[in-house]
Design a protein around this motif. Structure first.
Motif, PDB file in Angstrom:
ATOM      1  N   ASP A  36      37.169  -0.892  52.496  1.00 42.94           N
ATOM      2  CA  ASP A  36      36.617  -1.052  53.594  1.00 42.94           C
ATOM      3  C   ASP A  36      35.392  -1.544  53.624  1.00 42.94           C
ATOM      4  OD1 ASP A  36      37.470   1.506  54.521  1.00 42.94           O
ATOM      5  OD2 ASP A  36      36.949   3.019  52.866  1.00 42.94           O
ATOM      6  N   SER A  37      35.404  -2.348  52.947  1.00 46.77           N
ATOM      7  CA  SER A  37      34.494  -3.960  52.727  1.00 46.77           C
ATOM      8  C   SER A  37      34.616  -4.885  53.030  1.00 46.77           C
ATOM      9  CB  SER A  37      33.302  -3.515  51.407  1.00 46.77           C
ATOM     10  OG  SER A  37      32.413  -3.548  50.545  1.00 46.77           O
ATOM     11  N   LEU A  38      33.932  -5.927  52.260  1.00 44.04           N
ATOM     12  CA  LEU A  38      33.357  -7.883  52.889  1.00 44.04           C
ATOM     13  C   LEU A  38      34.230  -8.424  51.124  1.00 44.04           C
ATOM     14  CD1 LEU A  38      31.649  -7.908  55.794  1.00 44.04           C
ATOM     15  CD2 LEU A  38      34.361  -7.225  56.154  1.00 44.04           C
ATOM     16  N   VAL A  39      34.741  -9.973  51.312  1.00 44.88           N
ATOM     17  CA  VAL A  39      34.674  -9.909  50.307  1.00 44.88           C
ATOM     18  C   VAL A  39      34.784 -11.669  50.696  1.00 44.88           C
ATOM     19  CG1 VAL A  39      37.227 -10.694  50.282  1.00 44.88           C
ATOM     20  CG2 VAL A  39      36.010 -10.862  47.835  1.00 44.88           C
ATOM     21  N   LEU A  40      33.784 -12.749  50.483  1.00 48.52           N
ATOM     22  CA  LEU A  40      33.854 -13.712  50.698  1.00 48.52           C
ATOM     23  C   LEU A  40      34.312 -14.701  50.035  1.00 48.52           C
ATOM     24  CD1 LEU A  40      30.143 -15.867  51.385  1.00 48.52           C
ATOM     25  CD2 LEU A  40      31.790 -16.665  50.160  1.00 48.52           C
ATOM     26  N   ARG A  41      35.338 -15.259  50.624  1.00 53.22           N
ATOM     27  CA  ARG A  41      36.301 -16.375  49.735  1.00 53.22           C
ATOM     28  C   ARG A  41      36.134 -17.972  49.538  1.00 53.22           C
ATOM     29  NH1 ARG A  41      41.322 -11.925  50.881  1.00 53.22           N
ATOM     30  NH2 ARG A  41      40.410 -10.950  48.720  1.00 53.22           N
ATOM     31  N   LEU A  42      36.118 -18.338  48.363  1.00 54.04           N
ATOM     32  CA  LEU A  42      36.194 -20.148  48.903  1.00 54.04           C
ATOM     33  C   LEU A  42      36.994 -20.605  48.501  1.00 54.04           C
ATOM     34  CD1 LEU A  42      34.302 -21.789  47.270  1.00 54.04           C
ATOM     35  CD2 LEU A  42      32.442 -20.655  48.077  1.00 54.04           C
ATOM     36  N   LYS A  43      37.408 -21.980  48.745  1.00 54.26           N
ATOM     37  CA  LYS A  43      38.111 -23.083  48.350  1.00 54.26           C
ATOM     38  C   LYS A  43      37.413 -24.165  48.075  1.00 54.26           C
ATOM     39  CE  LYS A  43      42.536 -23.016  47.857  1.00 54.26           C
ATOM     40  NZ  LYS A  43      43.282 -22.122  46.670  1.00 54.26           N
ATOM     41  N   HIS A  44      37.365 -25.861  46.668  1.00 54.68           N
ATOM     42  CA  HIS A  44      36.495 -26.791  47.485  1.00 54.68           C
ATOM     43  C   HIS A  44      37.560 -27.437  47.080  1.00 54.68           C
ATOM     44  CE1 HIS A  44      34.058 -23.963  44.936  1.00 54.68           C
ATOM     45  NE2 HIS A  44      32.647 -24.307  45.431  1.00 54.68           N
ATOM     46  N   PHE A  45      37.248 -28.782  47.800  1.00 57.34           N
ATOM     47  CA  PHE A  45      38.113 -29.477  48.261  1.00 57.34           C
ATOM     48  C   PHE A  45      37.592 -31.044  47.687  1.00 57.34           C
ATOM     49  CE2 PHE A  45      39.942 -26.431  50.898  1.00 57.34           C
ATOM     50  CZ  PHE A  45      41.076 -26.153  50.157  1.00 57.34           C
ATOM     51  N   HIS A  46      38.076 -32.142  47.055  1.00 66.19           N
ATOM     52  CA  HIS A  46      37.552 -33.346  47.465  1.00 66.19           C
ATOM     53  C   HIS A  46      37.179 -34.325  48.369  1.00 66.19           C
ATOM     54  CE1 HIS A  46      37.039 -33.741  42.743  1.00 66.19           C
ATOM     55  NE2 HIS A  46      38.609 -33.268  42.766  1.00 66.19           N
ATOM     56  N   ALA A  47      36.022 -35.034  48.820  1.00 61.90           N
ATOM     57  CA  ALA A  47      36.664 -36.092  49.869  1.00 61.90           C
ATOM     58  C   ALA A  47      37.848 -36.238  50.802  1.00 61.90           C
ATOM     59  CB  ALA A  47      36.009 -37.171  50.129  1.00 61.90           C
TER      60      ALA A  47
ATOM     61  N   ASP B 137      24.342 -40.013  49.093  1.00 70.02           N
ATOM     62  CA  ASP B 137      24.518 -41.249  49.543  1.00 70.02           C
ATOM     63  C   ASP B 137      25.534 -41.681  50.423  1.00 70.02           C
ATOM     64  OD1 ASP B 137      22.598 -42.156  47.035  1.00 70.02           O
ATOM     65  OD2 ASP B 137      23.985 -41.815  45.777  1.00 70.02           O
ATOM     66  N   GLY B 138      25.245 -41.661  51.688  1.00 78.00           N
ATOM     67  CA  GLY B 138      25.932 -41.712  52.938  1.00 78.00           C
ATOM     68  C   GLY B 138      27.121 -41.103  52.917  1.00 78.00           C
ATOM     69  N   LYS B 139      27.966 -40.356  52.109  1.00 73.93           N
ATOM     70  CA  LYS B 139      29.556 -40.303  51.277  1.00 73.93           C
ATOM     71  C   LYS B 139      29.897 -38.529  51.761  1.00 73.93           C
ATOM     72  CE  LYS B 139      30.498 -45.204  49.672  1.00 73.93           C
ATOM     73  NZ  LYS B 139      30.697 -45.541  49.064  1.00 73.93           N
ATOM     74  N   ILE B 140      30.853 -38.986  51.930  1.00 72.58           N
ATOM     75  CA  ILE B 140      31.200 -37.496  51.777  1.00 72.58           C
ATOM     76  C   ILE B 140      31.436 -36.824  50.284  1.00 72.58           C
ATOM     77  CG2 ILE B 140      32.663 -35.170  52.288  1.00 72.58           C
ATOM     78  CD1 ILE B 140      31.167 -36.339  54.788  1.00 72.58           C
ATOM     79  N   ALA B 141      30.755 -36.200  49.328  1.00 71.53           N
ATOM     80  CA  ALA B 141      30.818 -35.595  48.666  1.00 71.53           C
ATOM     81  C   ALA B 141      32.021 -34.755  48.329  1.00 71.53           C
ATOM     82  CB  ALA B 141      30.175 -35.504  47.785  1.00 71.53           C
ATOM     83  N   PHE B 142      32.514 -32.857  48.906  1.00 70.76           N
ATOM     84  CA  PHE B 142      33.215 -32.331  49.388  1.00 70.76           C
ATOM     85  C   PHE B 142      33.402 -31.727  49.966  1.00 70.76           C
ATOM     86  CE2 PHE B 142      29.849 -30.481  46.833  1.00 70.76           C
ATOM     87  CZ  PHE B 142      29.067 -29.354  47.079  1.00 70.76           C
TER      88      PHE B 142
ATOM     89  N   LEU C  26      40.020 -34.496  50.367  1.00 73.13           N
ATOM     90  CA  LEU C  26      41.101 -32.899  51.050  1.00 73.13           C
ATOM     91  C   LEU C  26      42.192 -32.468  49.784  1.00 73.13           C
ATOM     92  CD1 LEU C  26      41.706 -32.721  54.515  1.00 73.13           C
ATOM     93  CD2 LEU C  26      39.639 -31.832  53.019  1.00 73.13           C
ATOM     94  N   LYS C  27      41.518 -33.048  48.370  1.00 70.91           N
ATOM     95  CA  LYS C  27      42.614 -32.379  47.512  1.00 70.91           C
ATOM     96  C   LYS C  27      41.715 -31.203  46.498  1.00 70.91           C
ATOM     97  CE  LYS C  27      45.015 -37.120  46.499  1.00 70.91           C
ATOM     98  NZ  LYS C  27      45.394 -37.820  45.196  1.00 70.91           N
ATOM     99  N   GLY C  28      42.942 -30.304  46.673  1.00 72.59           N
ATOM    100  CA  GLY C  28      41.711 -29.138  45.968  1.00 72.59           C
ATOM    101  C   GLY C  28      41.060 -28.779  44.600  1.00 72.59           C
TER     102      GLY C  28
END
Length: 192
Positions: A101-112, A85-90, A114-116
């Protein structure tokens, strides 16, 4: 299997790279689907070079963009933004980093604002399961190269009835991830 509860209560799904989902509040994050005792295969960040770039698509009643930097220092960094709706959701901040010897994908979420969502020292981790040519499968999340300008991301999401796949079709919007000798030199000159 672990599930995380998001403090965000909405009627749209939560995205995890780009995107995971639960259609009702509270949002339940996806969990890994491969046994944790499974050993991740040997892999190099160079196996994922094709992911670098700026990608966009539409999903879940909104639009998203996801950008991945080229590998540097043995890792890739990404960001994800979901607009509804035209606004940042997250937002999401992502890394693909070495893990033994491998890889890992890591992520963190933030509100619009920037509060985690996750606690300060917590991340949502997706260990690598398999790399085969144009497919990179992490535990609960897969990148598939369809062409140089199209990528499909499939995420296993638990919507209260067990995990099910949700596919996001991403289109490259520019060659931002394709570093060239010329722009690398220009960046180096600016940094001097």
């Amino acid at each position: 299997m672990n599930t995380l509860k998001s403090p965000m209560k909405t009627n749209f799904p939560v995205l995890i790279i780009p995107v995971l989902a639960l259609w009702v509040a509270p949002v339940t994050m996806p969990h890994n689907i491969v046994a944790q005792e499974t050993q991740s295969p040997p892999a190099s960040i160079d196996d994922l070079a094709w992911i670098a770039g700026h990608w966009q698509g539409e999903a879940m009643g909104g639009t998203f963009e996801e950008s991945w930097s080229p590998a540097m220092g043995g890792a890739m960094m990404g960001m994800f933004k979901f607009v509804q709706d035209g606004k940042i959701a997250f937002y999401e901040m992502l890394t693909i980093v070495p893990d033994d010897d491998s890889l890992v994908l890591r992520l963190k979420h933030f509100h619009a604002d920037l509060k985690g969502w996750e606690e300060k020292d917590e991340t949502v981790d997706f260990p690598l399961v398999e790399v085969t040519g144009d497919n990179v499968k992490f535990d609960g999340l897969t990148f598939k190269k369809v062409s140089d300008d199209e990528m499909h991301i499939t995420v296993m999401a638990d919507q209260g009835e067990g995990a099910r796949p949700i596919e996001f079709i991403c289109h490259r919007t520019g060659k931002h991830g394709a570093a060239t000798h010329d722009n690398a030199d220009a960046i180096g000159n600016v940094m001097k």
